[in-house]
Write a protein that holds these residues in place. Structure first.
Motif, PDB file in Angstrom:
ATOM      1  N   ILE A   1       0.855  -1.186   0.000  1.00  0.00           N
ATOM      2  CA  ILE A   1       0.000   0.000   0.000  1.00  0.00           C
ATOM      3  C   ILE A   1       0.891   1.236   0.000  1.00  0.00           C
ATOM      4  N   HIS A   2       0.700   2.103  -0.989  1.00  0.00           N
ATOM      5  CA  HIS A   2       1.512   3.309  -1.120  1.00  0.00           C
ATOM      6  C   HIS A   2       0.634   4.546  -0.921  1.00  0.00           C
ATOM      7  N   ARG A   3       1.060   5.438  -0.061  1.00  0.00           N
ATOM      8  CA  ARG A   3       0.346   6.705   0.121  1.00  0.00           C
ATOM      9  C   ARG A   3       0.789   7.649  -0.998  1.00  0.00           C
ATOM     10  N   LEU A   4      -0.176   8.145  -1.741  1.00  0.00           N
ATOM     11  CA  LEU A   4       0.118   9.069  -2.837  1.00  0.00           C
ATOM     12  C   LEU A   4      -0.128  10.494  -2.364  1.00  0.00           C
ATOM     13  N   ARG A   5       0.763  11.390  -2.717  1.00  0.00           N
ATOM     14  CA  ARG A   5       0.578  12.803  -2.393  1.00  0.00           C
ATOM     15  C   ARG A   5       0.434  13.569  -3.708  1.00  0.00           C
ATOM     16  N   VAL A   6      -0.755  14.088  -3.926  1.00  0.00           N
ATOM     17  CA  VAL A   6      -1.059  14.789  -5.173  1.00  0.00           C
ATOM     18  C   VAL A   6      -0.998  16.287  -4.926  1.00  0.00           C
ATOM     19  N   PRO A   7      -0.134  17.008  -5.631  1.00  0.00           N
ATOM     20  CA  PRO A   7      -0.017  18.452  -5.416  1.00  0.00           C
ATOM     21  C   PRO A   7      -1.362  19.169  -5.546  1.00  0.00           C
ATOM     22  N   GLY A   8      -1.696  19.972  -4.534  1.00  0.00           N
ATOM     23  CA  GLY A   8      -2.923  20.757  -4.568  1.00  0.00           C
ATOM     24  C   GLY A   8      -4.175  20.002  -4.171  1.00  0.00           C
ATOM     25  N   VAL A   9      -4.036  18.715  -3.808  1.00  0.00           N
ATOM     26  CA  VAL A   9      -5.199  17.888  -3.463  1.00  0.00           C
ATOM     27  C   VAL A   9      -5.055  17.439  -2.011  1.00  0.00           C
ATOM     28  N   ASP A  10      -6.030  17.814  -1.173  1.00  0.00           N
ATOM     29  CA  ASP A  10      -5.972  17.464   0.249  1.00  0.00           C
ATOM     30  C   ASP A  10      -6.521  16.075   0.536  1.00  0.00           C
ATOM     31  N   ALA A  11      -7.398  15.580  -0.318  1.00  0.00           N
ATOM     32  CA  ALA A  11      -8.032  14.283  -0.075  1.00  0.00           C
ATOM     33  C   ALA A  11      -6.989  13.161  -0.073  1.00  0.00           C
ATOM     34  N   GLU A  12      -7.277  12.121   0.708  1.00  0.00           N
ATOM     35  CA  GLU A  12      -6.364  10.977   0.779  1.00  0.00           C
ATOM     36  C   GLU A  12      -6.351  10.212  -0.537  1.00  0.00           C
ATOM     37  N   ARG A  13      -5.176   9.731  -0.904  1.00  0.00           N
ATOM     38  CA  ARG A  13      -5.004   8.889  -2.079  1.00  0.00           C
ATOM     39  C   ARG A  13      -4.058   7.750  -1.713  1.00  0.00           C
ATOM     40  N   HIS A  14      -4.446   6.550  -2.076  1.00  0.00           N
ATOM     41  CA  HIS A  14      -3.588   5.385  -1.852  1.00  0.00           C
ATOM     42  C   HIS A  14      -3.549   4.531  -3.120  1.00  0.00           C
TER      43      HIS A  14
END
Length: 210
Positions: free
Chosen positions: A186-199
């Motif tokens: 499971i990888h936590r994704l960090r999307v620039p400008g997006v606060d919502a969680e992404r995995h």
């Protein structure tokens, strides 16, 4: 901030490089989405800035986890995440699969207008789709629970291939429902400008009986 600068900043934060031609194609894709959305109802996102963040950068956050030459994007819809990934990774070949005729017509038009020789749109349901060669990666943008995604996509993998399923919050309950014989990352994704969680859930067969 102009869209070009927003895209460049986002690419930098993701640690991705794109030449001027690739950046132009990415922004042209946003323009085509906006233009065709009026007729084809492709997305609920109409603001170009949000489209850069929630379509382009969200899709491209998966780029570091792709491997091999052949990638299948299941349930691609308007070409997400397949089109942005194909633009920045021209060395890979992408099959974009969806059962919706309108959306696949749009993807065909994008391929033509952007000159993407490494993208093949296909209208089919994943359950009835077959491929003799197999894929190194199968992308699935949260169209179902992980167990269903694995059941649909794993027969299409080459040996050693991975299913990459994009999710919002960490899918704890879905992980517990997976059959035996699957290695999960499971990888936590960090999307620039997006606060919502992404995995991103990375699923591979371990070779044991499932």
């Amino acid at each position: 901030m102009p869209l070009t600068a927003l895209l460049e900043q986002g690419l930098s934060e993701l640690g991705l490089s794109a030449d001027p031609g690739q950046r132009r194609r990415l922004l042209h894709f946003v323009e085509l989405l906006r233009k065709w959305n009026r007729v084809y109802n492709l997305t609920a996102i109409e603001d170009p800035r949000e489209s850069v963040q929630l379509h382009l950068l969200d899709s491209l956050s998966v780029a570091p986890y792709l491997h091999g030459e052949r990638v299948l994007d299941v349930g691609t819809g308007a070409g997400l995440p397949g089109i942005p990934l194909a633009i920045v990774q021209p060395e890979r070949r992408f099959v974009l699969l969806d059962c919706n005729a309108k959306k696949i017509r749009f993807v065909h038009q994008v391929v033509i207008e952007l000159g993407l020789s490494n993208v093949a749109p296909v209208q089919a349901r994943v359950e009835s789709f077959s491929d003799a060669t197999g894929f190194d990666c199968v992308l699935a943008r949260a169209y179902a629970a992980l167990a269903e995604i694995w059941a649909d996509a794993s027969p299409l993998l080459k040996a050693g291939g991975a299913v990459l399923a994009l999710k919002g919050r960490r899918p704890e309950a879905e992980l517990g429902a997976l059959p035996a014989g699957i290695a999960v990352g499971i990888h936590r994704l960090r999307v620039p400008g997006v606060d919502a969680e992404r995995h991103l859930a990375e699923l591979r067969a371990t070779g044991q009986d499932s």
